[in-house]
Motif scaffolding. Structure first.
Motif, short mmCIF file in Angstrom:
data_model
loop_
_atom_site.label_atom_id
_atom_site.label_comp_id
_atom_site.label_asym_id
_atom_site.label_seq_id
_atom_site.Cartn_x
_atom_site.Cartn_y
_atom_site.Cartn_z
N SER A 18 108.28 44.90 116.70
CA SER A 18 107.70 44.72 115.39
C SER A 18 106.20 44.49 115.50
N ALA A 19 105.46 45.03 114.54
CA ALA A 19 104.01 44.85 114.55
C ALA A 19 103.64 43.38 114.41
N ARG A 20 104.56 42.60 113.83
CA ARG A 20 104.29 41.19 113.61
C ARG A 20 104.78 40.30 114.76
N ALA A 21 105.45 40.89 115.72
CA ALA A 21 105.99 40.07 116.80
C ALA A 21 104.86 39.41 117.58
N PRO A 22 104.98 38.12 117.88
CA PRO A 22 103.96 37.45 118.71
C PRO A 22 103.91 38.07 120.09
N LYS A 23 102.86 37.78 120.81
CA LYS A 23 102.77 38.20 122.20
C LYS A 23 103.62 37.23 123.02
N TYR A 24 104.77 37.70 123.45
CA TYR A 24 105.70 36.87 124.19
C TYR A 24 105.55 37.00 125.71
N VAL A 25 104.92 38.06 126.19
CA VAL A 25 104.88 38.35 127.63
C VAL A 25 103.44 38.48 128.11
N TYR A 26 103.10 37.75 129.16
CA TYR A 26 101.77 37.77 129.77
C TYR A 26 101.91 38.30 131.20
N GLY A 31 95.45 41.23 141.39
CA GLY A 31 94.28 40.37 141.30
C GLY A 31 93.82 40.05 139.89
N LYS A 32 94.59 40.44 138.88
CA LYS A 32 94.22 40.16 137.49
C LYS A 32 95.39 39.54 136.75
N ALA A 33 95.09 38.57 135.88
CA ALA A 33 96.13 37.89 135.12
C ALA A 33 95.69 37.73 133.67
N GLU A 34 96.63 37.86 132.77
CA GLU A 34 96.31 37.71 131.35
C GLU A 34 96.16 36.24 130.95
N GLY A 35 96.69 35.33 131.76
CA GLY A 35 96.62 33.92 131.41
C GLY A 35 95.67 33.15 132.30
N SER A 36 95.72 31.81 132.17
CA SER A 36 94.95 30.89 133.01
C SER A 36 95.56 29.51 132.85
N SER A 37 95.02 28.53 133.59
CA SER A 37 95.57 27.18 133.50
C SER A 37 95.33 26.56 132.12
N ALA A 38 94.45 27.15 131.33
CA ALA A 38 94.21 26.63 129.99
C ALA A 38 95.39 26.88 129.05
N ILE A 66 107.21 34.94 130.36
CA ILE A 66 107.69 34.90 128.98
C ILE A 66 107.37 33.50 128.44
N THR A 67 106.76 33.43 127.29
CA THR A 67 106.17 32.20 126.80
C THR A 67 107.19 31.19 126.28
N THR A 68 106.72 29.94 126.16
CA THR A 68 107.53 28.90 125.53
C THR A 68 107.74 29.20 124.05
N GLN A 69 106.84 29.99 123.46
CA GLN A 69 107.03 30.41 122.07
C GLN A 69 108.29 31.27 121.95
N ALA A 70 108.54 32.10 122.95
CA ALA A 70 109.77 32.89 122.96
C ALA A 70 110.99 31.99 123.08
N TRP A 71 110.89 30.95 123.93
CA TRP A 71 111.99 29.99 124.04
C TRP A 71 112.26 29.32 122.70
N ALA A 72 111.20 28.90 122.00
CA ALA A 72 111.37 28.24 120.70
C ALA A 72 112.08 29.16 119.71
#
Length: 352
Positions: A18-26, A31-38, A66-72
């Motif tokens: 869905s176009a409205r689906a949150p970003k659940y996967v990082y 050598g590159k990552a979409e996330g960080s310790s923040a 897979i994010t904690t938002q997906a778990w929620a």
């Protein structure tokens, strides 16, 4: 090892995201990552620090969190994966396959993955992990031919059935352990690593029979279905009694949930030039600046904490694998300098 193109395999298509689906996967790789310790609250402690290590140049196998938002959303949706999640998981899996040049379920050069929990606060041993996911009756033969190590392949398969049977299928782990103990007794094996390939094949057959007798269903052979069930099982491990009790005792919120990290496997059980261990950048009892820890040769991570074999001090790694030890020293110093505190590190060596 040179990467080779692998044949395409059919895989059930997920519904369009869905176009409205949150970003659940990082995603993280090369050598590159979409996330960080923040992003600790979103990616959990494991997911955010994996991303941070990649950004620091520490070698980490590729994968996605897979994010904690997906778990929620899973929790509020009646323990069903929310719309859009599976499509994003398959996107992440395709990127992971491209990064390593392997494919989940390929009968010749199979990709195997781990599926790991990770809350924002450390909850050691309270939630679940699945290792060696992607093995079935066909891929185990492919793994044996590819690595030219039949014992290794069947050892991975028996480990996978044991962990998956316990975590995802709800079968008491002790039932699988009894089968292993019986096999060791029958073959005269002193440790798990001494069980020969032919005996491991028989052990796998016994474990699959246990699954069928207990659940009424054969052990799942579709790697995509294995992955879906494992993700759900790791989500569900947040609700396990031991995890609930741990949060109550340590005054952690039940609403945080857990992220799930899916990573390409690195194998510490490929022989005497492979291994796994845990270490601290300093002595955790005194704070003395002394590299401290232990490791096992020809083992996977669960073996270190299970207490089934006597580990060696991490200092012995300098004699066994001097180049690997030098790398580990470099990385532990880099991590302590970055975080400005003592660090505990889990590591795996594949054919070092």
């Amino acid at each position: 090892m040179a990467q080779a193109r692998v044949p395409r395999q059919s895989r059930a298509k997920a519904p369009k995201r869905s176009a409205r689906a949150p970003k659940y996967v990082y995603f993280f790789a090369n050598g590159k990552a979409e996330g960080s310790s923040a992003l600790r609250d979103l990616l959990g402690g494991k997911g955010c620090e994996i991303a941070e290590m990649i950004n620091l140049g520490i070698p980490v196998p590729p994968g996605f969190t897979i994010t904690t938002q997906a778990w929620a959303a899973y929790r509020t949706g009646g323990k069903k994966q929310p719309p859009g999640l599976w499509a994003q998981v398959l996107d992440g899996l395709a990127r992971l396959e491209a990064a390593v040049g392997l494919k989940l379920g390929d009968p010749e050069r199979p990709l195997l993955v781990s599926v790991r929990s990770g809350a924002r606060a450390s909850m050691p041993g309270m939630m679940d992990t699945v290792l060696n996911l992607g093995l079935n009756d066909k891929t185990v033969d492919g793994l044996a031919r590819w690595t030219k190590n039949e014992r290794f392949a069947w050892d991975c398969y028996r480990r996978f059935i044991t962990i998956f049977g316990d975590v995802a299928l709800g079968i008491d782990r002790r039932a699988f352990d009894r089968l292993l103990d019986e096999t060791k007794s029958r073959t005269g094996a002193r440790t798990d690593a001494d069980v020969p390939a032919e005996a491991l094949k028989g052990l796998v057959a016994d474990a699959k029979r246990l699954v069928k007798d207990t659940t009424g269903q054969p052990f799942p052979q579709d790697p995509s279905e294995q992955l879906r069930l494992a993700i759900n099982a790791v989500f569900d491990s947040w609700f396990a009694k031991k995890a609930v009790d741990y949060r109550r005792i340590n005054r952690l919120s039940d609403d945080w949930g857990t992220a799930v990290t899916v990573m390409a496997m690195v194998f510490g059980n490929l022989g005497d030039t492979s291994g796994t261990g845990v270490c601290f950048t300093r002595d955790p009892s005194t704070g003395e600046k002394r590299f401290f820890g232990e490791f096992l040769v020809n083992a996977q991570g669960e073996d270190v904490v299970a207490g089934i074999r006597n580990p060696e001090p991490v200092s012995a790694l300098e004699r066994r694998m001097p180049k690997v030890y030098a790398q580990l020293i470099t990385f532990k110093d880099r991590l302590e300098k970055h975080y400005r505190d003592m660090q505990d590190i889990e590591f795996t060596i594949q054919e070092g």
